[in-house]
Motif scaffolding. Structure first.
Motif, mmCIF file in Angstrom:
data_model
loop_
_atom_site.group_PDB
_atom_site.id
_atom_site.type_symbol
_atom_site.label_atom_id
_atom_site.label_comp_id
_atom_site.label_asym_id
_atom_site.label_seq_id
_atom_site.Cartn_x
_atom_site.Cartn_y
_atom_site.Cartn_z
ATOM 1 N N VAL A 28 -42.281 39.658 14.003
ATOM 2 C CA VAL A 28 -43.252 38.774 15.089
ATOM 3 C C VAL A 28 -42.977 37.308 14.549
ATOM 4 N N VAL B 33 -51.271 33.170 16.435
ATOM 5 C CA VAL B 33 -51.408 34.516 17.116
ATOM 6 C C VAL B 33 -50.353 35.453 16.596
ATOM 7 N N ALA B 34 -49.148 34.945 16.153
ATOM 8 C CA ALA B 34 -48.162 35.874 15.676
ATOM 9 C C ALA B 34 -48.517 36.708 14.295
ATOM 10 N N HIS C 169 -51.563 36.716 13.097
ATOM 11 C CA HIS C 169 -52.840 37.627 13.430
ATOM 12 C C HIS C 169 -52.102 38.976 13.802
ATOM 13 N N LEU C 170 -51.308 39.023 14.685
ATOM 14 C CA LEU C 170 -50.803 40.217 15.160
ATOM 15 C C LEU C 170 -50.024 40.840 14.014
ATOM 16 N N VAL D 166 -43.631 35.612 20.394
ATOM 17 C CA VAL D 166 -45.168 35.271 20.799
ATOM 18 C C VAL D 166 -44.775 33.575 21.325
ATOM 19 N N ALA E 257 -53.811 40.781 20.875
ATOM 20 C CA ALA E 257 -53.274 41.184 19.850
ATOM 21 C C ALA E 257 -54.012 42.266 18.932
ATOM 22 N N SER E 258 -55.365 42.095 19.043
ATOM 23 C CA SER E 258 -56.268 42.956 18.462
ATOM 24 C C SER E 258 -56.126 44.219 19.006
#
Length: 268
Positions: free
Chosen positions: A123, A132-133, A135-136, A173, A235-236
């Motif tokens: 990621v 964001v990346a 977190h994913l 992302v 992402a969640s």
């Protein structure tokens, strides 16, 4: 369809000049109603005729119809940038609209299946896309192993791509204000044979053809700075779908991680 969705849908059929004009529309979506068509053409560095052709390609008779389209969006509870103190109710409505569009993307189950079955997952994200990346990645690693995030601060990504193959997945992302080399990274990732999932706002559509799968995710920008509530929600939801696709092995991994936390007393 919204104007940004129309651009994404027709992007590949636009001429290079029309794509330039479309990029300018997307970058100034909040303020389009304050411009004249001629001003937008000058801003994009294209002719007025090109801008008019673009409007027609998107299904609008002229720029007046574009303005009317934007007014209808605001009337549907999707306000644009405001002066003075933000309207909390309008801001919450805009966030809700963006989040719903993100988490209802029809290709999430397909993306989750790829991520669940992949040998390895990389990621990547830069600038504001990096959180964001990350977190994913932190969500995915709860469900499966061999998930890495890049670039590590101060490092590059070339070494991360070497060794990837057809059984692997790269998640790129790329929200707006991407670094200049973003397209080069996607092209190189594609040469590895790995599946490439691109997640970004509508301005990333120019890179969609370089990806195996394109997950468009809106940014909410009623205020001065972009809100990443919708990307974080995507992402969640995507990670949740991956956990479901992993089945019992995923559940066992979650439990094993929790037990490790407890033994090491790492979390409260």
């Amino acid at each position: 369809m919204r104007i940004d969705e129309r651009i994404a849908d027709r992007h590949d059929s636009l001429t290079p000049q029309e794509r330039r004009a479309a990029a300018t529309l997307l970058e100034n979506l909040d303020d389009l109603a304050t411009y004249r068509a001629a001003e937008l053409a000058d801003l994009a560095g294209v002719s007025r005729a090109t801008m008019s052709r673009l409007f027609r390609s998107l299904g609008f008779e002229d720029f007046d119809e574009v303005r009317e389209h934007l007014r209808s969006l605001r009337g549907a509870g999707e306000p644009r940038r405001i002066d003075g103190a933000p309207n909390a109710e309008a801001l919450a409505a805009a966030e809700q609209s963006a989040i719903l569009r993100a988490i209802e993307h029809p290709r999430i189950p397909e993306a989750a299946g790829l991520l669940a079955m992949a040998g390895r997952v990389l990621v990547v994200g830069w600038r504001n896309s990096y959180p964001v990346a990350l977190h994913l990645r932190e969500q995915l690693v709860q469900a499966r192993d061999h998930v890495t995030a890049g670039p590590v601060p101060g490092q590059t990504t070339g070494e991360e791509l070497v060794g990837l193959g057809a059984e692997d997945v790269v998640v790129a992302v790329g929200f707006r204000r991407r670094p200049k080399g973003f397209g080069d990274f996607l092209a190189e990732a594609g040469t590895t044979g790995a599946s490439v999932i691109l997640i970004g706002d509508p301005t990333a559509v120019a890179h969609a053809s370089a990806a195996s799968m394109w997950l468009e995710c809106p940014l909410q920008h009623s205020l001065a700075f972009d809100s990443y509530a919708a990307p974080m929600a995507l992402a969640s939801v995507l990670a949740d779908a991956v956990l479901g696709a992993c089945g019992r092995p995923g559940s066992r991994r979650v439990r094993a991680i929790t037990e490790t936390y407890e033994r090491m007393e790492e979390v409260e």
